[in-house]
Design a protein around this motif. Structure first.
Motif, PDB file in Angstrom:
ATOM      1  N   PRO A 151       0.834  -1.205   0.000  1.00  0.00           N
ATOM      2  CA  PRO A 151       0.000   0.000   0.000  1.00  0.00           C
ATOM      3  C   PRO A 151       0.864   1.249   0.000  1.00  0.00           C
ATOM      4  O   PRO A 151       1.845   1.343   0.727  1.00  0.00           O
ATOM      5  N   GLY A 152       0.494   2.221  -0.820  1.00  0.00           N
ATOM      6  CA  GLY A 152       1.239   3.449  -0.910  1.00  0.00           C
ATOM      7  C   GLY A 152       2.344   3.433  -1.931  1.00  0.00           C
ATOM      8  O   GLY A 152       2.899   4.472  -2.261  1.00  0.00           O
ATOM      9  N   LEU A 153       2.726   2.250  -2.439  1.00  0.00           N
ATOM     10  CA  LEU A 153       3.744   2.188  -3.473  1.00  0.00           C
ATOM     11  C   LEU A 153       3.164   2.741  -4.761  1.00  0.00           C
ATOM     12  O   LEU A 153       2.096   2.339  -5.190  1.00  0.00           O
ATOM     13  N   ASP A 154       3.859   3.670  -5.407  1.00  0.00           N
ATOM     14  CA  ASP A 154       3.323   4.425  -6.533  1.00  0.00           C
ATOM     15  C   ASP A 154       3.444   3.630  -7.826  1.00  0.00           C
ATOM     16  O   ASP A 154       4.023   4.077  -8.800  1.00  0.00           O
ATOM     17  N   MET A 155       2.942   2.404  -7.834  1.00  0.00           N
ATOM     18  CA  MET A 155       2.967   1.568  -9.035  1.00  0.00           C
ATOM     19  C   MET A 155       1.692   0.749  -9.069  1.00  0.00           C
ATOM     20  O   MET A 155       1.338   0.089  -8.102  1.00  0.00           O
ATOM     21  N   ASN A 156       0.989   0.757 -10.182  1.00  0.00           N
ATOM     22  CA  ASN A 156      -0.257   0.013 -10.341  1.00  0.00           C
ATOM     23  C   ASN A 156      -0.258  -0.664 -11.701  1.00  0.00           C
ATOM     24  O   ASN A 156       0.298  -0.151 -12.665  1.00  0.00           O
ATOM     25  N   PHE A 157      -0.912  -1.808 -11.790  1.00  0.00           N
ATOM     26  CA  PHE A 157      -1.129  -2.453 -13.071  1.00  0.00           C
ATOM     27  C   PHE A 157      -2.264  -1.724 -13.783  1.00  0.00           C
ATOM     28  O   PHE A 157      -3.304  -1.450 -13.188  1.00  0.00           O
ATOM     29  N   VAL A 158      -2.075  -1.410 -15.058  1.00  0.00           N
ATOM     30  CA  VAL A 158      -3.083  -0.680 -15.813  1.00  0.00           C
ATOM     31  C   VAL A 158      -3.425  -1.455 -17.072  1.00  0.00           C
ATOM     32  O   VAL A 158      -2.616  -2.231 -17.598  1.00  0.00           O
ATOM     33  N   ASP A 159      -4.653  -1.250 -17.569  1.00  0.00           N
ATOM     34  CA  ASP A 159      -5.111  -1.804 -18.833  1.00  0.00           C
ATOM     35  C   ASP A 159      -4.953  -0.721 -19.892  1.00  0.00           C
ATOM     36  O   ASP A 159      -5.685   0.269 -19.906  1.00  0.00           O
ATOM     37  N   LEU A 160      -3.992  -0.892 -20.774  1.00  0.00           N
ATOM     38  CA  LEU A 160      -3.712   0.144 -21.764  1.00  0.00           C
ATOM     39  C   LEU A 160      -4.839   0.323 -22.763  1.00  0.00           C
ATOM     40  O   LEU A 160      -4.938   1.371 -23.406  1.00  0.00           O
ATOM     41  N   VAL A 161      -5.684  -0.695 -22.911  1.00  0.00           N
ATOM     42  CA  VAL A 161      -6.820  -0.559 -23.822  1.00  0.00           C
ATOM     43  C   VAL A 161      -7.785   0.494 -23.305  1.00  0.00           C
ATOM     44  O   VAL A 161      -8.396   1.241 -24.071  1.00  0.00           O
ATOM     45  N   GLU A 162      -7.930   0.566 -21.986  1.00  0.00           N
ATOM     46  CA  GLU A 162      -8.869   1.512 -21.396  1.00  0.00           C
ATOM     47  C   GLU A 162      -8.236   2.875 -21.111  1.00  0.00           C
ATOM     48  O   GLU A 162      -8.928   3.831 -20.821  1.00  0.00           O
ATOM     49  N   TRP A 163      -6.917   2.963 -21.191  1.00  0.00           N
ATOM     50  CA  TRP A 163      -6.220   4.198 -20.847  1.00  0.00           C
ATOM     51  C   TRP A 163      -6.280   5.158 -22.034  1.00  0.00           C
ATOM     52  O   TRP A 163      -5.967   4.801 -23.153  1.00  0.00           O
ATOM     53  N   ASP A 164      -6.643   6.399 -21.750  1.00  0.00           N
ATOM     54  CA  ASP A 164      -6.688   7.430 -22.779  1.00  0.00           C
ATOM     55  C   ASP A 164      -5.291   8.030 -22.922  1.00  0.00           C
ATOM     56  O   ASP A 164      -4.895   8.913 -22.170  1.00  0.00           O
ATOM     57  N   VAL A 165      -4.540   7.528 -23.877  1.00  0.00           N
ATOM     58  CA  VAL A 165      -3.145   7.929 -24.041  1.00  0.00           C
ATOM     59  C   VAL A 165      -3.077   9.329 -24.645  1.00  0.00           C
ATOM     60  O   VAL A 165      -3.773   9.647 -25.607  1.00  0.00           O
ATOM     61  N   VAL A 220       3.900   3.035 -14.061  1.00  0.00           N
ATOM     62  CA  VAL A 220       2.794   2.099 -13.895  1.00  0.00           C
ATOM     63  C   VAL A 220       3.161   0.825 -14.651  1.00  0.00           C
ATOM     64  O   VAL A 220       3.959   0.863 -15.595  1.00  0.00           O
ATOM     65  N   LEU A 221       2.609  -0.283 -14.215  1.00  0.00           N
ATOM     66  CA  LEU A 221       2.934  -1.575 -14.815  1.00  0.00           C
ATOM     67  C   LEU A 221       1.884  -1.967 -15.852  1.00  0.00           C
ATOM     68  O   LEU A 221       0.693  -1.719 -15.671  1.00  0.00           O
ATOM     69  N   ALA A 222       2.341  -2.582 -16.928  1.00  0.00           N
ATOM     70  CA  ALA A 222       1.445  -3.092 -17.976  1.00  0.00           C
ATOM     71  C   ALA A 222       2.106  -4.302 -18.605  1.00  0.00           C
ATOM     72  O   ALA A 222       3.327  -4.508 -18.486  1.00  0.00           O
ATOM     73  N   GLU A 223       1.309  -5.125 -19.273  1.00  0.00           N
ATOM     74  CA  GLU A 223       1.843  -6.301 -19.936  1.00  0.00           C
ATOM     75  C   GLU A 223       2.676  -5.881 -21.139  1.00  0.00           C
ATOM     76  O   GLU A 223       2.360  -4.923 -21.837  1.00  0.00           O
ATOM     77  N   GLU A 224       3.742  -6.649 -21.391  1.00  0.00           N
ATOM     78  CA  GLU A 224       4.620  -6.345 -22.519  1.00  0.00           C
ATOM     79  C   GLU A 224       3.851  -6.353 -23.838  1.00  0.00           C
ATOM     80  O   GLU A 224       4.029  -5.474 -24.686  1.00  0.00           O
ATOM     81  N   SER A 225       2.977  -7.361 -24.030  1.00  0.00           N
ATOM     82  CA  SER A 225       2.222  -7.441 -25.286  1.00  0.00           C
ATOM     83  C   SER A 225       1.300  -6.239 -25.446  1.00  0.00           C
ATOM     84  O   SER A 225       1.119  -5.725 -26.555  1.00  0.00           O
ATOM     85  N   ALA A 226       0.714  -5.761 -24.339  1.00  0.00           N
ATOM     86  CA  ALA A 226      -0.183  -4.605 -24.417  1.00  0.00           C
ATOM     87  C   ALA A 226       0.589  -3.348 -24.793  1.00  0.00           C
ATOM     88  O   ALA A 226       0.082  -2.498 -25.537  1.00  0.00           O
ATOM     89  N   ILE A 227       1.815  -3.220 -24.306  1.00  0.00           N
ATOM     90  CA  ILE A 227       2.628  -2.051 -24.650  1.00  0.00           C
ATOM     91  C   ILE A 227       2.974  -2.062 -26.132  1.00  0.00           C
ATOM     92  O   ILE A 227       2.877  -1.040 -26.823  1.00  0.00           O
ATOM     93  N   GLN A 228       3.363  -3.230 -26.640  1.00  0.00           N
ATOM     94  CA  GLN A 228       3.711  -3.309 -28.060  1.00  0.00           C
ATOM     95  C   GLN A 228       2.496  -3.034 -28.941  1.00  0.00           C
ATOM     96  O   GLN A 228       2.589  -2.365 -29.974  1.00  0.00           O
ATOM     97  N   GLU A 229       1.321  -3.559 -28.557  1.00  0.00           N
ATOM     98  CA  GLU A 229       0.111  -3.311 -29.334  1.00  0.00           C
ATOM     99  C   GLU A 229      -0.276  -1.833 -29.288  1.00  0.00           C
ATOM    100  O   GLU A 229      -0.763  -1.276 -30.279  1.00  0.00           O
ATOM    101  N   ALA A 230      -0.064  -1.201 -28.141  1.00  0.00           N
ATOM    102  CA  ALA A 230      -0.414   0.213 -28.029  1.00  0.00           C
ATOM    103  C   ALA A 230       0.453   1.074 -28.940  1.00  0.00           C
ATOM    104  O   ALA A 230      -0.032   2.027 -29.549  1.00  0.00           O
ATOM    105  N   CYS A 573     -13.604   2.306 -27.629  1.00  0.00           N
ATOM    106  CA  CYS A 573     -12.429   2.354 -26.757  1.00  0.00           C
ATOM    107  C   CYS A 573     -11.192   2.259 -27.638  1.00  0.00           C
ATOM    108  O   CYS A 573     -11.285   2.170 -28.867  1.00  0.00           O
ATOM    109  N   ASN A 574     -10.016   2.252 -27.021  1.00  0.00           N
ATOM    110  CA  ASN A 574      -8.777   2.167 -27.790  1.00  0.00           C
ATOM    111  C   ASN A 574      -8.640   0.828 -28.502  1.00  0.00           C
ATOM    112  O   ASN A 574      -8.017   0.740 -29.555  1.00  0.00           O
ATOM    113  N   ASN A 575      -9.196  -0.218 -27.922  1.00  0.00           N
ATOM    114  CA  ASN A 575      -9.083  -1.538 -28.526  1.00  0.00           C
ATOM    115  C   ASN A 575      -9.757  -1.607 -29.882  1.00  0.00           C
ATOM    116  O   ASN A 575      -9.336  -2.360 -30.761  1.00  0.00           O
ATOM    117  N   CYS A 576     -10.821  -0.841 -30.072  1.00  0.00           N
ATOM    118  CA  CYS A 576     -11.586  -0.879 -31.331  1.00  0.00           C
ATOM    119  C   CYS A 576     -11.463   0.430 -32.093  1.00  0.00           C
ATOM    120  O   CYS A 576     -12.296   0.719 -32.964  1.00  0.00           O
TER     121      CYS A 576
END
Length: 675
Positions: A151-165, A220-230, A573-576
């Protein structure tokens, strides 16, 4: 510095203990800046009582060096410290040693068990990967079930499909760097840059991001495949292509269009435009000159989307460059031309079928994109429901006869025939196809590309095919009377024939062949079934929204009165790419040629009479098939009405959304699709 802060800095990589530097025993008090270090106490260390106040407990970073004998820390009685577990893992390369403090900090914070940490290190060493990526795989597979971020650690897993880049943030880091190191800028937070990464222990890459962007970073943390797709989806491409084209526009003054076609900015810009079209799953790329500029549009899931506009002065250079690639005559602009080219995108060979059409404002260029490596889609995945698939398979499994697939251009007829051929293909059968052009290359088939200029037409190819002892024949399209007659006669003489025809529905195929000059009794006897088809866009499963339709709409769809239906509609969304749809599915209308249908055909009855009879005998219309897929949550009601009836208005826009967990989408599709 609090222990939590130490964990944060160790994991993120801002401050990592150098493995070569001796680290003091964590049981000793921290030395004062203006006083000598305290002498170590003799005997047993006094037990450390848990803190009873709100003040943070000051502790030293976890021990890296192995200390004999290991002491049991007071906060985890009965367990050896992290250093004694990981001490034997020391040594090796620098990246491995840098990981140890982070793992030890996570163990001390009870975010990771010692056994899990040891497994991470051994697997990372054996597989040649970073510890962070191995940890991510274990979490995804469910092998690590108790991992948590403190708790309090400034790192979260995020879904890049839902993130408004933020596109401006993306430009802070070069695309090649981001792809190579698996980092993606997402947004600005004041003076900081928010970046997504799959490997927070890669401190070198994170330091490079700080240096390149000139900003501090939040991770923030994200999956490697999601980063490449983004990276593939990002709109930064558009700006890059436009910059190249603007550069070409500035440099092209007084340059002949043939020279302009070979200019580096033009070449690079066209390569990027084609690559982006392939990466966004576009089926066609249109370059359309207008009065003052040139529009570039992609066809995604059957619908055209404008992606950019380029200066009109570059139109000649772009067109000439594409003609050079397709080996066409760049001097001929008055008549249409057709050609082919092959490009490589992401190490995959892509075939492009090119057509030019002279228009009022200049030559239009249309590129059909054909991915050689794309695998064939099964008939189930194409959209054949259970009962329809059983009837269709019963027809094409016969040793002889004709199977017709009808529909307008772009309705997926060829894809359905290829999927059917993949089912009937067998080493014991000789299968020959004649096509214009050959869109997919299949193993075990003899495929012929027609060449009218050389005298190789569908009719001449069919005559030679019949002398080649085939078992199965596929004719790409029936375009004239001669081809129709030969195909029908081949089906009557012991061959299984697959072919396509341009009609609006299945019953019209019977009357169309008769109108082309084929004898009605031959048509009635040779054809086993007619499959009419359209392609509808599938709802994006990440963003589709459930809603309760009105009773009137539900009745139109065919929902029983006792059922409380939930329909789904697009959101975006970003995915579509913001469309609300991703992928397409077939709406099919299968008419089996029964004795009654044969009788009406011989009597030259109208297609309407044949249609009424087929519906009475159980044929499901395109509209009814689409409505079933609306109830299944595969597509939307608006999409079916657009495809079948040509409507373009939203149905019940005021309907309130519902909680989609009421009826799980996957379960709904399975239950309705099994019938």
């Amino acid at each position: 510095m609090s222990f939590l802060s130490g964990v944060k800095r160790a994991v993120i990589g801002i401050e990592i203990t150098d493995p070569g530097t001796p680290v003091e025993d964590s049981s000793d008090p921290p030395p004062s800046s203006d006083a000598p270090a305290a002498e170590p106490s003799s005997g047993q260390d006094p037990p450390v009582e848990p803190a009873t106040t709100d003040e943070p407990v000051v502790e030293e970073p976890p021990v890296v060096e192995e200390l004999p004998p290991p002491k049991t820390p007071a906060h985890s009685p009965g367990k050896p410290p992290a250093s004694s577990i990981l001490g034997k893992e020391k040594g090796g390369n620098l990246a491995r040693r840098r990981t140890l403090p982070a793992l030890e900090a996570l163990i001390e914070a009870q975010c990771l068990t010692p056994d899990q940490a040891s497994e991470l290190l051994s697997r990372a060493a054996s597989e040649g990967r970073t510890v962070a990526r191995v940890l991510q795989d274990l979490i995804t597979q469910g092998s690590v079930t108790h991992f948590r971020i403190p708790p309090g650690l400034d790192m979260n897993f995020v879904d890049l499909v839902e993130w408004d880049v933020d596109p401006t943030a993306v430009g802070a880091v070069p695309e090649s760097f981001g792809k190579r190191h698996g980092v993606l800028p997402l947004a600005f937070e004041g003076d900081r840059l928010v970046i997504a990464t799959s490997d927070p222990t890669n401190v070198i890459a994170l330091d490079d991001v700080r240096m390149i962007s000139g900003r501090d970073v939040r991770i923030v943390l994200a999956e490697e495949s999601a980063i490449q797709e983004a990276w593939v989806r990002l709109a930064s491409f558009d700006r890059a292509a436009e910059n190249l084209l603007e550069q070409a526009a500035e440099e092209q003054e007084d340059i002949h269009e043939v020279d302009l076609a070979e200019e580096a900015p033009i070449v690079r810009a066209i390569n990027r435009i084609i690559a982006q079209a392939v990466q966004q799953r576009a089926s066609d790329l249109h370059i359309e000159p207008q009065e003052r500029d040139v529009a570039i549009r992609y066809r995604l899931d059957g619908v055209l989307h404008e992606v950019m506009r380029i200066p009109k002065s570059l139109h000649a250079g772009v067109t000439s460059r594409l003609k050079v690639m397709a080996d066409l005559n760049i001097a001929e602009k008055r008549i249409p031309q057709d050609g082919r080219m092959t490009v490589t995108v992401d190490n995959k060979p892509i075939d492009l079928r090119m057509s030019t059409v002279p228009s009022v404002w200049g030559e239009e260029v249309i590129l059909r994109i054909l991915d050689r490596t794309a695998s064939l889609i099964s008939l189930e995945d194409l959209g054949f429901l259970g009962d329809t698939l059983r009837k269709y398979e019963g027809a094409f499994r016969k040793p002889h006869g004709a199977v017709l697939v009808v529909g307008p251009t772009g309705s997926g007829k060829s894809t359905t025939l290829y999927s059917t051929l993949s089912v009937v293909s067998d080493v014991s059968k000789k299968i020959i196809t004649v096509e214009d052009p050959v869109e997919f290359r299949l193993q075990g088939l003899s495929q012929i590309h027609v060449n009218p200029k050389a005298g190789l037409t569908f009719a001449t190819a069919l005559r030679s095919i019949l002398r080649s002892d085939p078992d199965v024949i596929m004719v790409g399209e029936i375009r004239d009377t001669e081809t129709a007659r030969i195909a029908v006669e081949a089906a009557m003489t012991g061959h299984l024939v697959f072919t396509t025809l341009h009609t609006n529905d299945a019953p019209q195929a019977m009357t169309r062949l008769v109108e082309m000059g084929v004898e009605p009794f031959l048509v009635a006897s040779a054809i086993e079934c007619v499959l009419a088809q359209r392609l509808a866009r599938k709802l994006c499963t990440r963003c589709c929204e459930g809603y309760k339709p009105s009773r009137e709409i539900a009745e139109q769809v065919g929902v029983p009165p006792a059922e409380d239906p939930v329909f789904y509609r697009p959101v975006g969304c970003n995915n579509c790419a913001g469309t609300g749809y991703r992928g397409r599915i077939a709406l099919v209308e299968l008419m089996m040629v029964t004795e009654d249908v044969e009788r009406l055909t011989v009597e030259r009855k109208s297609s309407d009479e044949i249609r009424h009879l087929a519906l009475d005998q159980g044929m499901r219309s395109l509209r009814d098939d689409g409505m079933i897929k609306v109830r299944m949550g595969i597509t939307s009601l608006e999409e079916v009405l657009r495809i079948v009836e040509g409507r373009s208005t939203e149905v019940e826009p005021a309907a309130q959304p519902v909680d989609q967990t009421i009826i799980p989408l996957a379960e709904r599709r399975r239950s309705l699709g099994a019938s």
